[in-house]
Design an enzyme around this catalytic site. Structure first.
Site, short mmCIF file in Angstrom:
data_model
loop_
_atom_site.label_atom_id
_atom_site.label_comp_id
_atom_site.label_asym_id
_atom_site.label_seq_id
_atom_site.Cartn_x
_atom_site.Cartn_y
_atom_site.Cartn_z
N ARG A 26 -12.19 -10.00 -12.79
CA ARG A 26 -12.30 -11.69 -12.94
C ARG A 26 -13.66 -11.95 -13.40
O ARG A 26 -14.68 -11.31 -13.34
CB ARG A 26 -12.46 -11.84 -11.21
CG ARG A 26 -12.66 -13.51 -11.17
CD ARG A 26 -11.41 -14.18 -11.66
NE ARG A 26 -11.87 -15.39 -10.86
CZ ARG A 26 -11.03 -16.63 -11.38
NH1 ARG A 26 -9.95 -16.59 -12.30
NH2 ARG A 26 -10.92 -17.94 -11.17
N GLU A 83 -5.59 6.90 21.30
CA GLU A 83 -5.49 5.79 20.74
C GLU A 83 -6.66 5.04 20.02
O GLU A 83 -6.55 4.76 18.70
CB GLU A 83 -4.67 4.88 21.62
CG GLU A 83 -4.11 3.42 20.74
CD GLU A 83 -3.25 2.71 21.52
OE1 GLU A 83 -2.12 3.02 21.71
OE2 GLU A 83 -3.62 1.53 21.83
#
Length: 377
Positions: A266, A240
């Site tokens: 932007r 995991e």
């Protein structure tokens, strides 16, 4: 050292990424994942990537499995769903595949790999989080099996799961040597499934408590024998902590793309904001954290595939990925400014989903303790 991928590996990554983008083209709607979503992950091959081919999996090693998870994490905008699938695979299906009895493997693994069943890992308790050796859930031997009693908390997939991998102690005085793993199926007498928690992030992944009230578990559903639970849990945590966190590597790839595109488009004060070093430096830092974490994760998985003791490599990887994605998500919010605070672009969701990465699978401080122990401090 070889840093490239062979044709088969690259083709698999490209195929999984394309299939994921096609299957999950839109951001999550704010609700929990559906059974249809889960079956799609099974079709893509994520749920059974590292499971044996004879039981419906793809039989991949840790490194190739991580690349599959990475591709899904990059292509799917629903990080909670990807996390739920990874927890299902590494904390539940892997222990069943490696330590379950043959009847249990034959019955459950093909269903888990295909996505017809959902699994939840039930280890954490209200008073046993990082200190997993002090479990209060008990397992009492009776004819034909064991009776479980007690409560598990923070069970990812818990409210939706069909199967649980859980741990209880057969001898509280024996500490971790008394911990034993079990496979418990939904519908078992004495199993009470709690309601989903209200969480900060990973919103599509339901998590909650489950309670055992004289819950009978047949002997064939013991994992690896009595007293083997602590070792089995640590083994699953290795998978995991390495492979699950590949989803965050994929997420960071996507985040870099979003930040670069936004900084190009932007404009403020008559210039693209990417021309301001205060912005471009943040994007450079995100890219640096991504590539550093990626290499540590690949090395950890490579070490696992070689059969080496990989405690140090896995702890370094988990720490770098989780702390890196949290810092990078915060930087991305600032790159996007006010838009980063709004839900429309999904940047604030990345930040919320990044926060728990420093907590689950062993906190960042636990990883630091493992690191210093391994280097002899």
């Amino acid at each position: 050292m070889e840093f490239g991928w062979n044709e088969e590996q690259q083709a698999r990554y490209d195929e999984v990424l394309a299939a994921t983008r096609a299957a999950f083209p839109a951001p999550p709607d704010g609700g929990f994942y559906s059974r249809k979503d889960w079956l799609r992950l099974g079709e893509i091959g994520m749920l059974g990537a590292c499971l044996p081919q004879e039981h419906g999996g793809r039989g991949l090693g840790a490194l190739d499995t991580a690349r599959v998870v990475e591709a899904v994490g990059r292509g799917c905008l629903d990080t909670g769903l990807v996390f739920a699938a990874a927890a299902h695979t590494f904390a539940c299906a892997v222990p069943i595949a490696e330590f379950g009895s043959e009847p249990v493997r034959r019955r459950l693994l093909p269903e888990l790999a295909a996505g017809r069943l959902i699994a939840g890992n039930a280890m954490t308790e209200p008073d046993a989080g990082s200190d997993s050796s002090r479990l209060t859930v008990t397992a009492t031997a009776v004819d034909g099996g064991y009776l479980l009693n007690g409560t598990k908390s923070f069970v990812s997939n818990g409210p939706a799961a069909d199967v649980y991998v859980t741990y209880g102690t057969v001898n509280p005085k024996a500490g971790f040597l008394g911990v034993t793993g079990f496979v418990v199926e939904r519908g078992a007498d004495g199993l009470v499934v709690g309601q989903p928690y209200e969480k900060m992030g990973m919103l599509s992944c339901p998590a909650g408590a489950i309670t055992f009230e004289d819950c009978f578990v047949p002997e064939e559903q013991v994992l690896g024998g009595v007293g083997a639970g602590a070792a089995i849990f640590q083994h699953s945590m290795g998978w995991e902590r390495a492979c699950l966190f590949a989803l965050y590597v994929g997420l960071l790839d996507r985040l870099v793309e979003q930040c670069v595109a936004h900084a190009r488009e932007r404009r403020q004060f008559g210039r693209r904001i990417g021309e301001f070093q205060s912005v471009s430096n943040r994007v450079a830092d995100i890219k640096l954290r991504l590539e550093s974490a990626r290499l540590l994760l690949y090395r950890a998985c490579w070490s696992m595939d070689r059969g080496e003791s990989s405690v140090l490599e896995i702890a370094l990887s988990k720490l770098a990925v989780s702390e890196g994605v949290l810092a990078s998500a915060a930087d991305a919010v600032r790159v996007f400014g006010g838009r980063g605070y709004l839900r429309e672009d999904g940047i604030e969701a990345v930040l919320r989903d990044a926060v728990p990465s420093t907590i689950f699978s062993g906190t960042s401080d636990i990883q630091r303790q493992l690191i210093v122990k391994e280097i002899g401090l």
